[in-house]
Design an enzyme around this catalytic site. Structure first.
Site, short mmCIF file in Angstrom:
data_model
loop_
_atom_site.label_atom_id
_atom_site.label_comp_id
_atom_site.label_asym_id
_atom_site.label_seq_id
_atom_site.Cartn_x
_atom_site.Cartn_y
_atom_site.Cartn_z
N TYR A 169 -1.67 -0.11 10.93
CA TYR A 169 -1.67 -0.56 9.42
C TYR A 169 -0.46 -0.32 8.74
O TYR A 169 0.17 -0.89 7.82
CB TYR A 169 -3.01 0.13 8.93
CG TYR A 169 -2.89 -0.39 7.26
CD1 TYR A 169 -3.42 -1.49 6.95
CD2 TYR A 169 -2.91 0.78 6.35
CE1 TYR A 169 -3.55 -1.86 5.88
CE2 TYR A 169 -2.91 0.41 4.99
CZ TYR A 169 -3.24 -1.04 4.50
OH TYR A 169 -3.38 -1.42 3.38
N SER A 216 0.60 -1.24 0.07
CA SER A 216 -0.16 -0.18 0.05
C SER A 216 0.95 1.22 0.09
O SER A 216 2.00 1.28 0.42
CB SER A 216 -0.75 0.11 1.16
OG SER A 216 -1.70 1.33 1.53
#
Length: 235
Positions: A154, A141
């Site tokens: 995250y 990501s």
């Protein structure tokens, strides 16, 4: 084309993983579909089989080393090879701030986003080394490159996955194995269990699948180590 190649895709039951599995199957690969829920995998396998494409279902919990090892052993026994591994399965989580995040939530996130890819690489790299070829693709990501308010855990998992990818690529390149990472921005999936706003302005799962297809069809003398992907319009 990927005729006679074996591709293992995690998180294949929905979203990005489902799109990747479809794309690789359309190129001729026999795709091993992995996720926790067998029913969803069975539906995808039936869809692929109906169009003459090849797929095998293998439900498992990627955080459990014994289950990942069993997957690799099953692939070895059935196919005697593994050409592509796509570590796509991931857990999205935003909020609360890190100081309010429970150790249980932290551990769960790291287990799926970082331990899972580690276990998959550990299990499948030996099979690729034996053949002197293979391609491992980790789906990361842009949060692994940028600060993410209320998403520190995250982001940490994705920064970790990026670092793992870069280092494993150096460890395996002399064995003819390529290791790449794709880092998308906002994707039209249920991140953190929530339906995204401005879905049409986001990257679509098929966009990531197209990049996977590009990477695995590169000529052997080179590989792309990382792809950063952003929507054309900011959501």
């Amino acid at each position: 084309m990927l005729q006679n190649q074996i591709a293992v895709v995690t998180g294949a039951s929905r979203g990005i993983g489902r799109a990747i599995a479809r794309r690789l199957a359309s190129l001729g690969a026999h795709v091993v579909l992995c996720a926790r829920h067998r029913q969803d995998l069975d539906r995808l396998a039936e869809e692929l089989h109906s169009t003459g494409q090849k797929a095998t279902v293998f439900p498992l919990d990627l955080t459990q080393a014994t289950q990942v090892d069993a997957l690799a052993q099953a692939v070895r026994e059935q196919f005697q090879r593994c050409d592509i591994v796509v570590n796509n399965a991931g857990l999205g989580q935003l909020g609360p701030p890190l100081h309010q995040t429970s150790p249980q939530d932290w551990d769960r996130l790291m287990a799926v986003n970082l331990r899972g890819p580690f276990l998959m690489i550990r299990a499948f790299a030996p099979l690729m080394i034996e053949r002197g070829s293979g391609h491992i693709i980790n789906i990361s990501s842009l949060a692994g490159h940028n600060p993410l308010k209320n998403g520190a855990a995250y982001a940490a998992s994705k920064w970790g996955l990026n670092g793992l990818t870069y280092s494993v690529a150096e460890e395996l390149r002399d064995h003819g194995i390529r290791v790449s990472v794709i880092a998308p921005g906002s994707v039209n999936t249920e991140f953190g269990g929530k339906t995204p706003a401005n879905a049409g302005a986001r990257l679509q799962p098929g966009d990531i699948a197209d990049v996977v297809a590009l990477l695995v069809q590169q000529r052997r003398q080179s590989f792309v180590s990382e792809v950063l992907m952003r929507p054309a319009r900011k959501p």
